[in-house]
Design an enzyme around this catalytic site. Structure first.
Site, short mmCIF file in Angstrom:
data_model
loop_
_atom_site.label_atom_id
_atom_site.label_comp_id
_atom_site.label_asym_id
_atom_site.label_seq_id
_atom_site.Cartn_x
_atom_site.Cartn_y
_atom_site.Cartn_z
N HIS A 188 -68.72 1.36 -17.12
CA HIS A 188 -67.44 1.00 -16.47
C HIS A 188 -67.59 -0.31 -15.70
O HIS A 188 -66.71 -1.17 -15.75
CB HIS A 188 -67.01 2.11 -15.49
CG HIS A 188 -66.70 3.42 -16.14
ND1 HIS A 188 -67.15 4.63 -15.65
CD2 HIS A 188 -65.96 3.73 -17.25
CE1 HIS A 188 -66.70 5.61 -16.40
NE2 HIS A 188 -65.98 5.10 -17.39
N LYS A 211 -56.78 18.27 -14.19
CA LYS A 211 -58.11 18.02 -14.76
C LYS A 211 -59.17 18.35 -13.72
O LYS A 211 -59.02 17.99 -12.55
CB LYS A 211 -58.20 16.54 -15.16
CG LYS A 211 -59.14 16.28 -16.30
CD LYS A 211 -58.99 14.87 -16.81
CE LYS A 211 -60.19 14.46 -17.64
NZ LYS A 211 -60.11 13.08 -18.08
N ARG A 230 -66.94 1.55 -26.76
CA ARG A 230 -68.38 1.72 -26.92
C ARG A 230 -68.74 1.70 -28.40
O ARG A 230 -69.63 1.03 -28.83
CB ARG A 230 -68.84 3.06 -26.32
CG ARG A 230 -68.91 3.06 -24.84
CD ARG A 230 -68.95 4.44 -24.29
NE ARG A 230 -67.67 5.09 -24.46
CZ ARG A 230 -67.32 6.20 -23.84
NH1 ARG A 230 -68.18 6.80 -23.05
NH2 ARG A 230 -66.13 6.72 -24.02
N SER A 251 -69.29 9.25 -18.81
CA SER A 251 -69.27 10.01 -17.56
C SER A 251 -69.64 11.47 -17.82
O SER A 251 -70.37 12.08 -17.04
CB SER A 251 -67.88 9.96 -16.92
OG SER A 251 -67.59 8.67 -16.50
#
Ligand code: ADP
Length: 171
Positions: A20, A44, A93, A131
């Site tokens: 990030h 979430k 990515r 993450s």
């Protein structure tokens, strides 16, 4: 540099990683101002509450003078309209990110045709970092020092210690 344009880098950043940070550093060289917009999504389950995620992102970007950290809830397109920004930054990515990101960028544009999504590719050293993987490794007592900034590593360690204390007192 694109004059007068405010770019927004949204995400849950739970926790922020070196990947990030790489993306936001790249964006800060391209745009006069970048807002890291952290999602405040009550449904979430996060390991770090919103204020902790904001604090960590502020700490890791303190040397990037044109980066600001904010939060938003609800639809991203509404937030963008509210702050009058129509440039979205997303990190890529690998090919596996592409399908989801492509679909989301088309959906955002369908919801508001002014929105452009700019994809930035991370340094190859960070392509395998996510993450969720960092969370999992940290929870299992693994070393995440190569994947996250120091202050994030410290908070993860604290989180794991607190969690094990809580489960110990419950028994
Ligand atoms: P989400 O928005 O799905 O909650 P994250 O908060 O994990 O996802 O990530 C926000 C953005 O950062 C996404 O565009 C994601 O593709 C990107 N990202 C996540 N990890 C990396 C990484 N290691 N390198 C580059 N970009 C990344």
């Amino acid at each position: 540099m694109t004059k007068g344009i405010l770019a927004v880098y949204p995400g849950s950043f739970d926790p922020p990683t070196n990947g990030h940070l790489d993306i936001v550093s790249r964006a800060s060289c391209l745009f006069p101002k970048v807002i890291v917009a952290i999602t405040k999504n009550a449904s979430k389950k996060h390991i770090f509450p919103l204020d902790k995620r904001i604090d960590l992102f502020q700490k890791i970007t303190k040397n990037l003078k044109n980066v600001e950290v904010a939060c938003f809830s609800g639809l991203l397109v509404n937030y963008l309209e509210k702050i009058n920004s129509f440039i979205l930054i997303r990190g890529l990515r690998a090919i596996s990110d592409f399908e989801y990101e492509f679909q989301m960028s088309l959906m955002n544009r369908k919801l508001n045709k002014k929105i452009e999504t700019i994809f930035l590719m991370t340094d190859q050293a960070y392509t395998f970092i996510s993450s969720s993987m960092v969370r999992e490794i940290a929870m299992l007592g693994g070393n995440v020092a190569d994947f996250v900034p120091d202050c994030v590593e410290k908070e993860l360690k604290k989180y794991v210690i607190d969690l094990s204390r809580k489960s110990y007192t419950k028994q």
